[in-house]
Design a protein around this motif. Structure first.
Motif, PDB file in Angstrom:
ATOM      1  N   MET A   1     -32.705 -11.566  19.909  1.00 37.95           N
ATOM      2  CA  MET A   1     -32.526 -10.443  20.116  1.00 37.95           C
ATOM      3  C   MET A   1     -31.418 -10.173  21.361  1.00 37.95           C
ATOM      4  O   MET A   1     -30.481  -9.497  21.342  1.00 37.95           O
ATOM      5  N   ILE A   2     -31.655 -11.131  22.367  1.00 36.39           N
ATOM      6  CA  ILE A   2     -30.873 -11.431  23.447  1.00 36.39           C
ATOM      7  C   ILE A   2     -29.570 -11.783  23.069  1.00 36.39           C
ATOM      8  O   ILE A   2     -28.244 -11.159  23.491  1.00 36.39           O
ATOM      9  N   LYS A   4     -28.235 -11.273  20.150  1.00 32.01           N
ATOM     10  CA  LYS A   4     -27.730 -10.228  19.622  1.00 32.01           C
ATOM     11  C   LYS A   4     -26.978  -9.024  20.305  1.00 32.01           C
ATOM     12  O   LYS A   4     -25.657  -8.870  20.147  1.00 32.01           O
ATOM     13  N   ASN A   5     -27.637  -8.998  21.299  1.00 31.65           N
ATOM     14  CA  ASN A   5     -27.092  -7.869  22.289  1.00 31.65           C
ATOM     15  C   ASN A   5     -25.980  -8.449  23.075  1.00 31.65           C
ATOM     16  O   ASN A   5     -24.871  -7.620  23.242  1.00 31.65           O
ATOM     17  N   LEU A   8     -23.034  -8.152  20.514  1.00 30.51           N
ATOM     18  CA  LEU A   8     -22.406  -6.769  20.434  1.00 30.51           C
ATOM     19  C   LEU A   8     -21.869  -6.414  21.836  1.00 30.51           C
ATOM     20  O   LEU A   8     -20.740  -5.772  21.729  1.00 30.51           O
ATOM     21  N   THR A  12     -18.016  -5.133  21.798  1.00 28.87           N
ATOM     22  CA  THR A  12     -17.584  -3.947  22.366  1.00 28.87           C
ATOM     23  C   THR A  12     -16.750  -3.998  23.332  1.00 28.87           C
ATOM     24  O   THR A  12     -15.562  -3.461  23.503  1.00 28.87           O
ATOM     25  N   VAL A  15     -13.147  -5.297  21.788  1.00 32.86           N
ATOM     26  CA  VAL A  15     -12.742  -3.818  20.929  1.00 32.86           C
ATOM     27  C   VAL A  15     -12.042  -2.981  22.120  1.00 32.86           C
ATOM     28  O   VAL A  15     -10.896  -2.478  21.985  1.00 32.86           O
TER      29      VAL A  15
END
Lengths: 147, 236
Positions: A1-2, A4-5, A8, A12, A15
């Motif tokens: 989870m960590i 993944k974040n 992400l 972000t 981008v």
């Protein structure tokens, strides 16, 4: 989870970086320091340090942000350092010609106040800057007329 | 337990949605692009940020707003006047009431500041809802750039945003839920709206077709972004 974040977040920022590119100007911690200064005027030295750092870094990288010299100058003025303030206002005008009218107006007022102060010492008022009083009076009377 | 996991994945979906909104604003404009004819004709180089007019009940809101508005507009390539110095000087001159300032003719700012444009900032809404797991704050900001030369409006934008701070995930959904509740409680007590104000101002200034075109301090894109920021109807 960590993970993944984090991924992400990386995606972000990559981008966003690709889209906005590296920021044009170096603001350092101007924003939080100014906010803190609004909340607590005794945080003036924190605001001053933030400005100094942003200027230093901005000069180094050729990304000096607009208004930094002027903000620091105004802070110095409020602390009674008029010579330091005038110096910084001149630097602002030199670095950013868009500020010439404003900065030279303030400097003229300050230096005139100073020279008047030498002649009639009693009259000198602390360090109040009066920027083109007529213009501002004009704004006031215009409001009256408009409403 | 699977319910809690769902919340976790919902969060991910939400951030993906947020991400794609950002992308949409960046790559292809969602809403109809604004008409930049007046802006292009005037070709301003500097922005005078005025003290904030607060129509909301949140007393602390203008300070968050004002301290975070200069940077995103400057990063678009403009000279932005020292916002705090301008605010203090206006206050010293007895112009501390933004309502009075906002009803005055913009052209009168030109002899004092030598500004090309003045940025009028209004907080229309700033409401926090405390709902145990997350505090959400809904804001509506209005931005308007008026010419210091003609007094005419060159650009106007309304930015709405709903914001709730996120706790970083620990991998344990129950712990996350508790952390989230704690954050919500902290937000209720001493909220930090810096990220909210930053996000709103960045979107308002930088969204293609909605924000402001690149200015002269971005020489690589300056006047090359006519497609993203069109000047009126495409001439036939």
């Amino acid at each position: 989870m960590i993970k993944k974040n984090i991924l992400l977040l990386c995606a972000t920022s990559a981008v966003l970086a690709g889209c906005v590119a590296a920021p044009r100007f170096e603001y350092g911690s101007y924003e939080p320091a100014l906010y803190a200064y609004y909340k607590k005027p005794e945080m003036a030295d924190k605001f001053e340090a933030a400005l100094q750092k942003a200027i230093e870094k901005g000069e180094e990288t050729d990304r000096l942000a607009p208004g930094m010299y002027a903000e620091l100058g105004y802070l110095k003025l409020s602390q009674g350092d008029q010579a330091g303030a005038v110096d910084l206002f001149r630097k602002e005008a030199q670095a950013f010609p868009e500020s010439e009218v404003f900065m030279s107006g303030v400097v003229t007022r300050l230096t005139r106040q100073e020279s008047e102060g030498v002649i009639e010492e009693e009259e000198t008022e602390s360090n109040d800057v009066k920027v083109s009083e007529n213009a501002i009076d004009g704004m006031r009377s215009a409001e009256g007329a408009d409403v | 337990m699977s319910f809690l996991y769902k919340i976790g994945s919902l969060k991910c979906v939400a951030s993906l949605v947020a991400l794609s909104t950002v992308l949409a604003g960046c790559v292809a404009a969602g809403p109809q692009p604004k008409d930049y004819s007046d802006f292009r004709a005037e070709n301003p180089k500097s922005i005078l940020v005025l003290p904030v007019l607060n129509n909301s009940g949140a007393v602390e809101a203008p300070e968050f707003f004002l301290s975070t508005v200069s940077q995103p507009f400057a990063q678009r390539g403009y000279y932005v006047f020292p916002a705090n110095m301008v605010k203090s000087l206006l206050e010293d001159e007895g112009m501390s009431d933004p309502a009075l300032l906002y009803s005055a003719d913009t052209r009168r700012l030109a002899p004092i500041f030598g500004c090309d444009t003045a940025l009028y900032l209004t907080i229309e809404r700033w409401e926090s809802q405390y709902v145990v797991i997350a505090t959400s704050t809904n804001v509506t900001f209005k931005y308007e750039l008026r010419s210091c030369k003609s007094g005419e409006s060159l650009w106007a934008h309304t930015q709405q945003l709903s914001y709730s701070p996120q706790a970083s995930s620990s991998g344990n959904p129950l712990a996350d839920l508790i952390a989230q509740a704690i954050i919500a409680a902290i937000e209720k007590g001493a909220p930090n709206y810096m990220p909210l104000a930053r996000q709103a101002n960045a979107l308002a200034a930088g969204t293609a077709g909605q924000g402001i075109p690149a200015g002269p301090y971005l020489p690589d894109v300056y006047q090359m972004d006519l497609q993203q920021f069109p000047a009126g109807e495409a001439s036939e």
